[in-house]
Design an enzyme around this catalytic site. Structure first.
Site, PDB file in Angstrom:
ATOM      1  N   ILE A   1      29.600  40.213  20.740  1.00  0.00           N
ATOM      2  CA  ILE A   1      29.807  41.103  21.889  1.00  0.00           C
ATOM      3  C   ILE A   1      29.683  40.327  23.190  1.00  0.00           C
ATOM      4  CG2 ILE A   1      28.778  43.007  23.199  1.00  0.00           C
ATOM      5  CD1 ILE A   1      30.328  44.094  20.911  1.00  0.00           C
TER       6      ILE A   1
ATOM      7  N   VAL B   1      32.966  38.269  23.654  1.00  0.00           N
ATOM      8  CA  VAL B   1      34.230  38.940  23.987  1.00  0.00           C
ATOM      9  C   VAL B   1      34.134  39.681  25.315  1.00  0.00           C
ATOM     10  CG1 VAL B   1      34.872  39.144  21.560  1.00  0.00           C
ATOM     11  CG2 VAL B   1      33.740  41.066  22.679  1.00  0.00           C
ATOM     12  N   GLU B   2      32.923  40.114  25.702  1.00  0.00           N
ATOM     13  CA  GLU B   2      32.801  40.868  26.946  1.00  0.00           C
ATOM     14  C   GLU B   2      32.838  39.969  28.175  1.00  0.00           C
ATOM     15  OE1 GLU B   2      32.882  44.029  27.570  1.00  0.00           O
ATOM     16  OE2 GLU B   2      32.987  44.657  25.468  1.00  0.00           O
ATOM     17  N   THR B   3      32.099  38.852  28.135  1.00  0.00           N
ATOM     18  CA  THR B   3      31.988  38.039  29.355  1.00  0.00           C
ATOM     19  C   THR B   3      32.023  36.537  29.082  1.00  0.00           C
ATOM     20  OG1 THR B   3      29.554  38.113  29.245  1.00  0.00           O
ATOM     21  CG2 THR B   3      30.648  39.804  30.572  1.00  0.00           C
TER      22      THR B   3
ATOM     23  N   TYR C   1      39.603  46.052  18.788  1.00  0.00           N
ATOM     24  CA  TYR C   1      38.390  45.490  19.380  1.00  0.00           C
ATOM     25  C   TYR C   1      37.288  45.401  18.325  1.00  0.00           C
ATOM     26  CZ  TYR C   1      34.234  45.134  22.387  1.00  0.00           C
ATOM     27  OH  TYR C   1      33.047  44.737  22.967  1.00  0.00           O
TER      28      TYR C   1
END
Length: 351
Positions: free
Chosen positions: A150, A153-155, A339
């Site tokens: 997570i 992929v988020e930041t 996702y």
């Protein structure tokens, strides 16, 4: 009697939160709808800000500040938060250009979400933060691998948290009016975070829609899920890695993550399986899928595990998955099926 009839093509997993991409974002979603649309200034027409709202922006801000004072937010914080704030045309352009994400599954998987570079960086970050991740796992009972996935992929492991001023972005969207009620509530949640001293005004940056910090939480979800993992008195998901990763774990724990259970796996379906008629709703024991002729993608026997259901990527070219309960939990963080699958695959490869 086990049937080979597999119905309802490409339906999402049952029991998942609503998509974060509709007109009213799901309150349980951690992030704003991905992917952030690819757009350049010369592609986006100028917007006449005078026609956006019947209320002048300055008057809108004064109304927000007055309500903020009634809610107990200090005048000093309100003045600092709105100093220099003005309608952000780029925010409005990006909001109006949102897309569901038109990339084919295989390109989205291999080039963006589970690229060799992201896998390599994920392994490095997993190793470098092993001790912290062990402590987070002990407290929240969430897999360190999915936390790192997570985060990646988020930041990009905290490297790209967004450069928009959160108060300005949320003020623009609340004033613009298309989803005014939702973004007004998020704006007051952001002001509360500032008033509580978790982050300085100049450090409260995020995405164009107000998703913040390394986990990309919307402000209301910060209030629900962000934790002060290192015990310094602040919940700092921007600059404090322990708080950021602990907050991701807390989100998953409170969303029903089952410790020690897999999320799913790619499989080879039996002869005669039809993507167009696939039943993606019925949950079955893994042994039932094995009896039906499903194999691992490499051709081996299916492992034992919790009950599963068929999951098909959107815009895919034939890859098939069996998804367990924890895949549905991943999708509570961000609901699109592609996702969830990509996060699951990345989590398998980083640890």
């Amino acid at each position: 009697m086990i049937t080979r009839r597999l119905l309802i093509a490409a339906a999402p997993l049952t029991g998942c939160a609503a998509s974060t991409n509709p007109a009213t974002p799901a309150p349980a979603a951690a992030t704003v709808p991905p992917p952030v649309p690819v757009a350049t200034p010369n592609q986006a027409p100028e917007i006449d800000l005078q026609t956006i709202s019947s209320v002048p922006f300055d008057r809108f801000v004064e109304g927000v500040k007055a309500e903020g004072r009634r809610r107990g937010i200090s005048t000093n914080i309100l003045n600092a938060a709105f100093a220099g704030v003005r309608p952000n045309q780029r925010v409005i352009q990006l909001d109006r250009r949102q897309a569901e994400g038109g990339l084919p599954w295989e390109e989205y998987r291999d080039r963006i979400m589970v690229s060799p570079t992201r896998v390599q960086n994920g392994r490095r970050n997993y190793t470098e933060n092993a001790e912290l991740l062990r402590r987070i796992e002990a407290r929240f009972r969430v897999s360190p691998r999915v936390i790192v996935a997570i985060w990646g992929v988020e930041t990009n492991f905290g490297g790209n948290t967004g450069g928009f001023k959160v108060v300005e972005a949320l003020s623009t969207l609340a004033w613009e009016g298309r989803r005014a009620s939702y973004f007004r509530n998020e704006l007051f949640a952001a002001l509360k975070i500032l008033d509580e001293g978790h982050i300085r005004v100049d450090r409260m940056t995020g995405s164009w829609a107000g998703a913040m910090g390394q986990p990309q939480f919307m402000p209301s979800n910060f209030d629900r899920y962000a934790v002060d993992f290192d015990g310094d008195g602040r919940r700092d998901i921007w600059d404090d890695k322990a708080d950021a990763l602990g907050s991701i774990a807390n989100y998953f724990a409170r969303s029903g993550w089952r410790h020690g259970e897999p999320w799913g796996l790619a499989v080879t379906p039996p002869p005669g399986f039809s993507l167009a008629g696939a039943d993606t709703e019925t949950k079955r024991p893994m042994r039932d899928f094995a009896r039906m002729g499903f194999r691992t993608e490499g051709g081996g026997a299916l492992p034992d595990g919790p009950e599963a259901q068929v999951v098909l990527p959107n815009r895919g070219s034939g890859q098939v998955f069996l998804g367990h309960h924890n895949l549905r939990v991943i999708r509570r963080y961000n609901s699109p099926v592609n996702y969830g699958l990509a996060v699951g695959l990345l989590s398998d490869r980083v640890g």
